[in-house]
Design an enzyme around this catalytic site. Sequence first.
Site, PDB file in Angstrom:
ATOM      1  N   MET A   1       5.446 -24.836 -19.255  1.00 55.72           N
ATOM      2  CA  MET A   1       6.871 -24.494 -19.230  1.00 55.72           C
ATOM      3  C   MET A   1       7.649 -25.344 -18.217  1.00 55.72           C
ATOM      4  SD  MET A   1       6.655 -22.446 -21.665  1.00 55.72           S
ATOM      5  CE  MET A   1       8.226 -21.622 -21.806  1.00 55.72           C
TER       6      MET A   1
ATOM      7  N   HIS B   1       5.378 -25.496 -29.828  1.00 59.78           N
ATOM      8  CA  HIS B   1       6.696 -24.886 -29.556  1.00 59.78           C
ATOM      9  C   HIS B   1       6.914 -23.756 -30.558  1.00 59.78           C
ATOM     10  CE1 HIS B   1      10.797 -24.855 -28.029  1.00 59.78           C
ATOM     11  NE2 HIS B   1      11.189 -24.673 -29.286  1.00 59.78           N
TER      12      HIS B   1
ATOM     13  N   ASN C   1       2.449 -31.080 -27.995  1.00 60.03           N
ATOM     14  CA  ASN C   1       3.103 -29.862 -27.490  1.00 60.03           C
ATOM     15  C   ASN C   1       3.178 -28.848 -28.616  1.00 60.03           C
ATOM     16  OD1 ASN C   1       4.698 -28.229 -25.649  1.00 60.03           O
ATOM     17  ND2 ASN C   1       6.478 -28.759 -26.897  1.00 60.03           N
TER      18      ASN C   1
ATOM     19  N   ASP D   1      11.453 -31.640 -27.048  1.00 55.04           N
ATOM     20  CA  ASP D   1      11.077 -30.974 -28.309  1.00 55.04           C
ATOM     21  C   ASP D   1      11.519 -31.753 -29.549  1.00 55.04           C
ATOM     22  OD1 ASP D   1       9.916 -28.883 -26.854  1.00 55.04           O
ATOM     23  OD2 ASP D   1      11.774 -27.735 -26.808  1.00 55.04           O
TER      24      ASP D   1
ATOM     25  N   SER E   1      -3.219 -18.065 -24.304  1.00 51.22           N
ATOM     26  CA  SER E   1      -3.875 -17.693 -25.565  1.00 51.22           C
ATOM     27  C   SER E   1      -4.064 -18.909 -26.481  1.00 51.22           C
ATOM     28  CB  SER E   1      -3.111 -16.577 -26.281  1.00 51.22           C
ATOM     29  OG  SER E   1      -1.867 -17.037 -26.757  1.00 51.22           O
ATOM     30  N   ASN E   2      -3.152 -19.874 -26.413  1.00 53.18           N
ATOM     31  CA  ASN E   2      -3.338 -21.081 -27.238  1.00 53.18           C
ATOM     32  C   ASN E   2      -4.470 -21.954 -26.708  1.00 53.18           C
ATOM     33  OD1 ASN E   2      -1.328 -21.388 -29.534  1.00 53.18           O
ATOM     34  ND2 ASN E   2      -0.059 -20.590 -27.866  1.00 53.18           N
TER      35      ASN E   2
HETATM   36  C1  GAR Z   1       3.536 -20.318 -26.905  1.00 50.06           C
HETATM   37  O1  GAR Z   1       4.243 -19.465 -27.760  1.00 50.06           O
HETATM   38  C2  GAR Z   1       4.115 -21.713 -26.959  1.00 50.06           C
HETATM   39  O2  GAR Z   1       4.623 -22.055 -28.219  1.00 50.06           O
HETATM   40  C3  GAR Z   1       5.232 -21.611 -25.949  1.00 50.06           C
HETATM   41  O3  GAR Z   1       4.672 -20.870 -24.898  1.00 50.06           O
HETATM   42  C4  GAR Z   1       3.769 -19.919 -25.450  1.00 50.06           C
HETATM   43  C5  GAR Z   1       2.485 -19.942 -24.639  1.00 50.06           C
HETATM   44  O4  GAR Z   1       1.657 -18.880 -25.010  1.00 50.06           O
HETATM   45  N1  GAR Z   1       5.665 -22.892 -25.517  1.00 50.06           N
HETATM   46  C6  GAR Z   1       6.944 -23.178 -25.263  1.00 50.06           C
HETATM   47  O5  GAR Z   1       7.840 -22.357 -25.361  1.00 50.06           O
HETATM   48  C7  GAR Z   1       7.208 -24.602 -24.836  1.00 50.06           C
HETATM   49  N2  GAR Z   1       8.589 -24.908 -24.965  1.00 50.06           N
HETATM   50  P1  GAR Z   1       0.172 -18.809 -24.468  1.00 50.06           P
HETATM   51  O6  GAR Z   1       0.244 -19.013 -22.966  1.00 50.06           O
HETATM   52  O7  GAR Z   1      -0.306 -17.431 -24.831  1.00 50.06           O
HETATM   53  O8  GAR Z   1      -0.616 -19.894 -25.142  1.00 50.06           O
END
Ligand code: GAR
Length: 224
Positions: A122, A141, A139, A177, A45-46
């Site tokens: 991840m 987080h 990144n 992080d 989604s990001n």
């Molecule tokens: C997001 O919430 C991002 O902050 C997190 O994974 C999610 C991905 O969502 N990232 C971490 O936890 C990295 N340590 P998405 O696949 O819907 O974009």
Amino acid sequence: MPAFSDPSDHQAADQALLQPPLQNDSSAPSQPPLRLGVMASGNGSNFEALATAIEAGTLHAELVLLIVNNPGCGAVARAERLQIPHKVVDHRRWTIREELDQELVRTFQAASVDAVVMAGWMRIVTPVLIHAFADRLLNIHPSLLPSFRGLDAIGQALKAGVCISGCTVHLVSEELDAGPILAQAAVPVLDTDDHASLAERIHRQEHRLLPHAVQLAASRWTQG
Ligand code: GAR
């Protein structure tokens, strides 16, 4: 004592906590669009939020290549729908992290990307990737760093009982992080929150924050 105890008031709570409207860099369009690579492991989604901001003209960039490590993850479906080039680099094919990262570097360099965004990647990355895109590896987080680094930041925040959490976009450094922070958004933790509800509200802010942070970083790079 929670910062906001009335669950019906959570939209107002979000607004109360958030920073003023994010401003975009008006000088950006005089530059060629930033050639962006994106790395994702899951829903994506990001990644789509970046595409939406580009389409809306609030992020002056081009999504050149998405790399996913999980074949068939949601990010791939989004890339196909949005017609954005994508490639699977399945981490299971490598036993040495540095070799996986070398493949990522090779693939992004072959696509001539200017910068790379880890949008829900991840996997731990190594200096091989970090140094190849020095100060150009971002990144996102789901916590207000430096709180709750590492895995399941949302679960960590709920367990700690914090009243306010949020999300952070930062440059990637060798310590997990812990690189320089580019932008953050705060999200209230409600009495009624569970993992899913808090994750949903943090995601909403991430989608707003990430394109802003990328544009901010790009404007710094072009100003030298
Ligand atoms: C997001 O919430 C991002 O902050 C997190 O994974 C999610 C991905 O969502 N990232 C971490 O936890 C990295 N340590 P998405 O696949 O819907 O974009």
